[in-house]
Design an enzyme around this catalytic site. Structure first.
Site, PDB file in Angstrom:
ATOM      1  CG  ASP A   1      -1.806   0.379   0.660  1.00 27.66           C
ATOM      2  OD1 ASP A   1      -1.816   1.614   0.991  1.00 27.66           O
ATOM      3  OD2 ASP A   1      -3.093   0.123   0.669  1.00 27.66           O
TER       4      ASP A   1
ATOM      5  CG  ASP B   1       2.945   4.351  -7.622  1.00 30.98           C
ATOM      6  OD1 ASP B   1       2.141   3.453  -7.180  1.00 30.98           O
ATOM      7  OD2 ASP B   1       3.266   5.293  -7.976  1.00 30.98           O
ATOM      8  CB  VAL B   2       0.464  -0.751  -6.823  1.00 27.47           C
ATOM      9  CG1 VAL B   2       0.147  -1.542  -5.600  1.00 27.47           C
ATOM     10  CG2 VAL B   2      -0.568  -0.120  -7.475  1.00 27.47           C
TER      11      VAL B   2
ATOM     12  CE  LYS C   1     -10.951   0.085 -10.459  1.00 29.92           C
ATOM     13  NZ  LYS C   1     -10.048  -0.474  -9.125  1.00 29.92           N
TER      14      LYS C   1
ATOM     15  CB  THR D   1     -14.279   1.875   0.215  1.00 26.89           C
ATOM     16  OG1 THR D   1     -13.953   2.715  -0.269  1.00 26.89           O
ATOM     17  CG2 THR D   1     -14.680   0.788   0.758  1.00 26.89           C
TER      18      THR D   1
ATOM     19  CE1 TYR E   1     -11.973   3.040 -10.283  1.00 26.39           C
ATOM     20  CE2 TYR E   1     -14.352   2.661 -11.285  1.00 26.39           C
ATOM     21  CZ  TYR E   1     -13.222   2.664 -10.014  1.00 26.39           C
ATOM     22  OH  TYR E   1     -13.235   2.085  -9.219  1.00 26.39           O
TER      23      TYR E   1
END
Length: 233
Positions: A36, A50-51, A146, A177, A142
């Site tokens: 994370d 940082d992914v 996805k 969330t 976005y």
């Protein structure tokens, strides 16, 4: 924290869906390697990373492997959300959205997959979105990111199923969330009233579907489980 049990890497594990997945899988006996941006996830070993940075992800997963052992499963939940009209999305925003969501999945998968292939078993579960299936207003970047996740999942599933590795996805609807601000249109009663369940999805509900795909769905390959309060039926 125990020192036995299979190892699962969870990205985005510090909050929201990722945190719920980590907790749920721990209850199933998994040891948690958490990735994370924000350190401090409740895990057997957590790394701040940082992914979207492939080299950093590879180093972080190598560190988890050294501490906990070979990776048996991967859950990719790291991501972020924003709304903007397509004419307001600049090139940097397009790149960042794709690098975090699709790139984060690819980077983590490439780093974890060798352990699973060597073992002849394993599971990868990617967190996509119901918007990847149904589209959305003012969310083109976005939704594109996805949607790309679903394409990658299906292609990788076909590639590695014969080697014993199952690859699947969950596609949550709007979930309760911190990613959804208090004034988010997805929290408005006007939207919630259109859902068959009349409420947001809970992170724990998404986590239970992830648990099923990781632990129990030995027959699932390239599947997408929709967890969206009926937003997409």
């Amino acid at each position: 924290m125990g020192d036995t049990g299979p190892v699962v890497v969870v990205t985005g594990a510090a909050s929201g869906i990722g945190a719920a997945c980590a907790l749920t899988l721990r209850r199933r006996g998994y040891r948690i390697g958490a990735l994370d941006l924000t350190p401090g996830a409740d895990a057997d070993h957590a790394v701040a990373v940082d992914v979207s940075d492939s080299a950093a992800v590879a180093a972080a997963i190598s560190e988890i492997r050294d501490r906990l052992g070979p990776v048996s499963a991967l859950v990719t939940s790291a991501g972020y959300y924003e709304m903007a009209r397509v004419d307001q999305i600049d090139a940097q925003s397009w790149r960042r959205m794709l690098r975090v969501h699709l790139g984060g999945l690819v980077n983590a998968t490439r780093a974890c997959l060798p352990d699973m292939l060597a073992a002849g078993s394993g599971a990868v579960v990617a967190v996509a979105s119901e918007l990847a299936v149904g589209g959305g207003d003012r969310e083109a970047h976005y939704v594109a990111a996805k949607g790309a996740i679903l394409g990658f999942v299906r292609s990788l599933a076909a590639e590695v199923a014969g080697a014993g590795v199952r690859v699947n996805a969950v596609a949550p609807g709007p979930t309760d969330t911190p990613l959804l601000s208090d004034d988010s249109p997805w929290r408005a009663e006007e939207y919630l009233s259109t859902l068959p369940l009349r409420r947001l999805t809970a992170p724990t509900e998404v986590a239970r579907c992830v648990e099923y795909l990781v632990c129990d769905a030995t027959f699932s390959v390239g599947d997408v489980v929709n967890v969206n309060s009926g937003a997409v039926i």
